[in-house]
Design an enzyme around this catalytic site. Structure first.
Site, short mmCIF file in Angstrom:
data_model
loop_
_atom_site.label_atom_id
_atom_site.label_comp_id
_atom_site.label_asym_id
_atom_site.label_seq_id
_atom_site.Cartn_x
_atom_site.Cartn_y
_atom_site.Cartn_z
N GLU A 45 87.36 118.87 -105.99
CA GLU A 45 88.54 118.50 -106.80
C GLU A 45 89.68 117.93 -105.95
O GLU A 45 90.43 117.07 -106.39
CB GLU A 45 89.05 119.73 -107.58
N GLY A 71 83.34 121.74 -111.55
CA GLY A 71 83.04 122.61 -112.68
C GLY A 71 81.58 123.02 -112.73
O GLY A 71 81.25 124.07 -113.29
N GLU A 123 81.39 125.90 -110.52
CA GLU A 123 82.10 127.00 -111.20
C GLU A 123 81.25 127.58 -112.34
O GLU A 123 81.22 128.79 -112.55
CB GLU A 123 83.45 126.49 -111.74
N ALA A 155 83.32 118.91 -114.22
CA ALA A 155 83.95 118.58 -115.50
C ALA A 155 83.95 117.06 -115.63
O ALA A 155 83.84 116.35 -114.63
CB ALA A 155 85.37 119.14 -115.53
C1 HXC Z 1 82.14 112.01 -115.38
C2 HXC Z 1 80.44 111.53 -113.93
C3 HXC Z 1 80.74 112.66 -113.15
C4 HXC Z 1 81.82 113.49 -113.59
C5 HXC Z 1 79.08 111.65 -112.24
N1 HXC Z 1 79.40 110.95 -113.33
N2 HXC Z 1 79.88 112.71 -112.10
N3 HXC Z 1 81.13 111.20 -115.04
N4 HXC Z 1 82.48 113.10 -114.69
N5 HXC Z 1 82.16 114.60 -112.94
C6 HXC Z 1 78.76 109.72 -113.83
C7 HXC Z 1 79.14 108.52 -113.03
O1 HXC Z 1 80.38 108.01 -113.45
C8 HXC Z 1 78.00 107.59 -113.35
O2 HXC Z 1 78.14 107.05 -114.63
C9 HXC Z 1 76.81 108.54 -113.45
O3 HXC Z 1 77.36 109.83 -113.69
C10 HXC Z 1 76.01 108.61 -112.17
O4 HXC Z 1 76.89 108.90 -111.12
P1 HXC Z 1 76.89 108.10 -109.74
O5 HXC Z 1 78.18 108.37 -109.08
O6 HXC Z 1 76.55 106.65 -109.96
O7 HXC Z 1 75.67 108.79 -108.99
P2 HXC Z 1 75.48 108.99 -107.42
O8 HXC Z 1 75.85 107.75 -106.69
O9 HXC Z 1 74.09 109.52 -107.26
O10 HXC Z 1 76.54 110.12 -106.99
C11 HXC Z 1 76.38 111.41 -107.47
C12 HXC Z 1 77.69 112.23 -107.23
C13 HXC Z 1 78.89 111.45 -107.81
C14 HXC Z 1 77.88 112.43 -105.73
C15 HXC Z 1 77.50 113.58 -107.91
O11 HXC Z 1 78.59 111.08 -109.18
C16 HXC Z 1 80.16 112.21 -107.82
O12 HXC Z 1 80.83 112.35 -106.80
N6 HXC Z 1 80.56 112.71 -108.99
C17 HXC Z 1 81.83 113.41 -109.16
C18 HXC Z 1 81.75 114.79 -108.58
C19 HXC Z 1 83.08 115.52 -108.74
O13 HXC Z 1 84.10 115.06 -108.24
N7 HXC Z 1 83.06 116.60 -109.45
C20 HXC Z 1 84.29 117.37 -109.75
C21 HXC Z 1 84.87 116.90 -111.03
S1 HXC Z 1 86.41 117.64 -111.32
P3 HXC Z 1 78.57 105.49 -114.86
O14 HXC Z 1 78.43 105.30 -116.31
O15 HXC Z 1 79.98 105.40 -114.39
O16 HXC Z 1 77.62 104.71 -114.02
C22 HXC Z 1 86.05 119.13 -111.91
C23 HXC Z 1 87.26 119.94 -112.24
C24 HXC Z 1 86.88 121.29 -112.56
O17 HXC Z 1 84.95 119.52 -112.05
C25 HXC Z 1 87.97 121.93 -113.29
C26 HXC Z 1 87.46 123.05 -114.09
C27 HXC Z 1 86.24 122.82 -114.82
#
Ligand code: HXC
Length: 299
Positions: free
Chosen positions: A173, A150, A153, A107
């Site tokens: 999360e 997400g 999911e 998400a």
């Molecule tokens: C918003 C996101 C994002 C996310 C990545 N980006 N994941 N933006 N929400 N979930 C954005 C980053 O901010 C960045 O943009 C760009 O995508 C590239 O990401 P990087 O981090 O620079 O890439 P990388 O170093 O290759 O790392 C990849 C990654 C990392 C390991 C996937 O991005 C990451 O950990 N993302 C978050 C994963 C996560 O925690 N997911 C769960 C979310 S909570 P900018 O513009 O900043 O450079 C969730 C709750 C679910 O899903 C609830 C129900 C749906």
């Protein structure tokens, strides 16, 4: 970077050459303006009908700059695309995919960052995601790269998960101070069992495609560039059967996750009997007896 629709098309055609899989050019509007009730084009998705019979709906998440983070706009479009495919009698199965780097990284954290409890509760935040799990047509997730939070999911809401060999699945999360909110604690636990689900949800650690296969989260793993064709081929196979009976089969398998064995087998029996009210059941058995291929009419 996610493939553009045209690059996606080239990729699919290139890897399909040895398999004789013909795909339409992406310029052909699949479920675009004409088929969608709102008439709007998609901003976060590339959507088309594909397969030799044009009976597979293909949805590519296309928000590469955010690794396909599932913002509200994207999820709204996904609901619209799925609805259009549900209503399209030609479509017999649906494939959802992302880019080679990310199926979806979760998400949208930036969108969630400043939300409060009241806003989440009053607006039913994320409740619209349920559309994916209530589609009656079979849905295949073709997962390359990250399927996190997400994203994982979303894949688990689909009926079948195929993975590219570099795919990574996780529910991180906990590292953000929250927990999965779109079925992660429930569907992951049912898919891989308590111990691995607990470990993933409590540590935020990811598992590889091979581990996901071993744990039963995905049914098959493919080389990265073969994944999409494999998913489309599976969808074509499903779409060649009766759409009506496929919906009944899906409903019956899903009952296994929602009820007791006794109630589930009762549901199955009712649906099994119901197939005897269809033309397709008669045609399928008659074709077998007459040693010919069945011609289903979805009736
Ligand atoms: C918003 C996101 C994002 C996310 C990545 N980006 N994941 N933006 N929400 N979930 C954005 C980053 O901010 C960045 O943009 C760009 O995508 C590239 O990401 P990087 O981090 O620079 O890439 P990388 O170093 O290759 O790392 C990849 C990654 C990392 C390991 C996937 O991005 C990451 O950990 N993302 C978050 C994963 C996560 O925690 N997911 C769960 C979310 S909570 P900018 O513009 O900043 O450079 C969730 C709750 C679910 O899903 C609830 C129900 C749906």
């Amino acid at each position: 970077m996610a493939a553009s629709p045209r690059a996606l098309f080239r990729l699919v055609v290139a890897s399909a050459r040895s398999r004789v899989l013909l795909l339409p050019p992406p310029a052909r509007p699949l479920l675009g303006a004409r088929a969608c009730s709102t008439g709007a084009q998609f901003h976060y998705l590339a959507v088309q009908k594909t397969g030799t019979q044009q009976n597979v709906g293909l949805i590519q998440l296309n928000r590469p700059q955010a690794l396909n983070a599932l913002c509200e706009g994207l999820m709204e479009e996904l609901r619209r695309a799925l609805e259009a495919m549900e209503n399209d009698p030609q479509v017999g199965a649906i494939v959802i995919t992302g880019s080679q780097k990310a199926f979806a990284a979760g998400a949208d954290i930036k969108e969630m960052q400043n939300k409060g409890f009241q806003e989440c509760y009053s607006s039913g935040f994320l409740s619209g995601w349920d559309k994916v799990s209530t589609v009656r047509k079979p849905v295949i997730a073709a997962v390359n790269g990250y399927a996190l939070g997400g994203g994982c999911e979303l894949a688990m809401m689909c009926d079948i998960i195929y993975a590219g060999e570099k795919a990574q699945f996780g529910q991180p999360e906990i590292l953000l101070g929250t927990i999965p909110g779109a079925g992660g604690t429930q569907r992951l636990t049912r898919a891989v069992g308590k111990s691995l689900a607990m470990e993933m949800v409590l540590t935020g650690d990811r598992i590889s495609a091979a581990e996901a296969k071993e744990a039963g989260l995905v049914s098959k793993v493919f080389p990265v560039d073969k994944l999409l064709n494999a998913a489309i081929a599976c969808a074509e196979k499903i779409a060649s059967n009766s759409k009506l009976v496929a919906a009944m089969a899906k409903e019956s398998v899903n009952a296994a996750f929602e009820t007791t064995l006794a109630e589930g087998t009762r549901t199955e029996k009712r649906l099994f009997y119901a197939t005897f009210a269809t033309d397709d059941r008669r045609e399928g058995m008659t074709a077998f007896v007459e040693k010919r291929k069945a011609k289903f009419t979805d009736s």
